[in-house]
Design a protein around this motif. Structure first.
Motif, PDB file in Angstrom:
ATOM      1  N   ARG A  45      48.719  36.940  38.267  1.00 43.11           N
ATOM      2  CA  ARG A  45      47.803  37.522  38.636  1.00 43.11           C
ATOM      3  C   ARG A  45      48.543  37.659  40.164  1.00 43.11           C
ATOM      4  O   ARG A  45      48.708  38.749  41.011  1.00 43.11           O
ATOM      5  CB  ARG A  45      46.864  36.830  39.173  1.00 43.11           C
ATOM      6  N   ALA A  46      48.723  36.521  40.525  1.00 39.05           N
ATOM      7  CA  ALA A  46      49.650  36.474  41.710  1.00 39.05           C
ATOM      8  C   ALA A  46      50.462  37.483  42.426  1.00 39.05           C
ATOM      9  O   ALA A  46      51.550  37.701  42.851  1.00 39.05           O
ATOM     10  CB  ALA A  46      50.098  35.673  42.609  1.00 39.05           C
ATOM     11  N   GLN A  47      51.605  37.144  41.058  1.00 39.84           N
ATOM     12  CA  GLN A  47      52.710  37.896  41.088  1.00 39.84           C
ATOM     13  C   GLN A  47      52.326  39.597  40.783  1.00 39.84           C
ATOM     14  O   GLN A  47      52.996  40.388  41.287  1.00 39.84           O
ATOM     15  CB  GLN A  47      53.850  37.506  39.741  1.00 39.84           C
ATOM     16  N   ARG A  48      51.239  40.241  40.348  1.00 34.73           N
ATOM     17  CA  ARG A  48      51.135  40.749  39.949  1.00 34.73           C
ATOM     18  C   ARG A  48      50.321  42.080  41.451  1.00 34.73           C
ATOM     19  O   ARG A  48      51.010  43.231  42.259  1.00 34.73           O
ATOM     20  CB  ARG A  48      49.759  41.642  38.537  1.00 34.73           C
ATOM     21  N   GLU A  49      49.811  41.403  42.642  1.00 33.99           N
ATOM     22  CA  GLU A  49      49.150  41.077  43.578  1.00 33.99           C
ATOM     23  C   GLU A  49      50.521  41.218  44.705  1.00 33.99           C
ATOM     24  O   GLU A  49      51.116  41.868  45.357  1.00 33.99           O
ATOM     25  CB  GLU A  49      49.244  39.935  44.595  1.00 33.99           C
ATOM     26  N   GLN A  50      51.348  40.445  44.657  1.00 37.58           N
ATOM     27  CA  GLN A  50      53.148  40.464  45.356  1.00 37.58           C
ATOM     28  C   GLN A  50      53.669  42.011  44.910  1.00 37.58           C
ATOM     29  O   GLN A  50      53.789  42.795  45.612  1.00 37.58           O
ATOM     30  CB  GLN A  50      53.531  39.058  44.956  1.00 37.58           C
ATOM     31  N   ASN A  51      53.652  42.152  44.069  1.00 33.23           N
ATOM     32  CA  ASN A  51      54.308  43.514  43.189  1.00 33.23           C
ATOM     33  C   ASN A  51      53.636  44.542  43.916  1.00 33.23           C
ATOM     34  O   ASN A  51      54.312  45.766  44.333  1.00 33.23           O
ATOM     35  CB  ASN A  51      55.125  43.580  41.912  1.00 33.23           C
TER      36      ASN A  51
END
Length: 78
Positions: A45-51
């Motif tokens: 989720r954190a990676q998706r938000e950063q992307n």
């Protein structure tokens, strides 16, 4: 009690304690592995938000650069 009875009783107790210990250990390991799934989900989720943030920033920069570019038709028409 005879020696055979004592040995059988001792072996039965040890088997029961070993089985209980094994089951609790297996449950702890399963709980730990399930928690790792939660940790991986949080990381995804954190990676998706950063992307998503990077994508939005890139789109905004792209739109800004497009506005700054001269019109190709105006250049050809001169």
């Amino acid at each position: 009690m005879s020696r055979a009875a004592k040995a059988t009783f001792t072996a039965s107790c040890l088997y029961a304690v070993g089985t209980i210990w094994f089951v609790h250990r297996a449950q702890d390991q399963e709980r730990a592995s399930m928690y790792q799934g939660v940790v991986r989900d949080k990381e995804r989720r954190a990676q998706r938000e950063q992307n998503k943030r990077e994508y939005d920033e890139t789109r905004a920069l792209h739109a800004e650069l497009i506005k700054e570019q001269p019109d190709v038709n105006e250049i050809k028409g001169q």
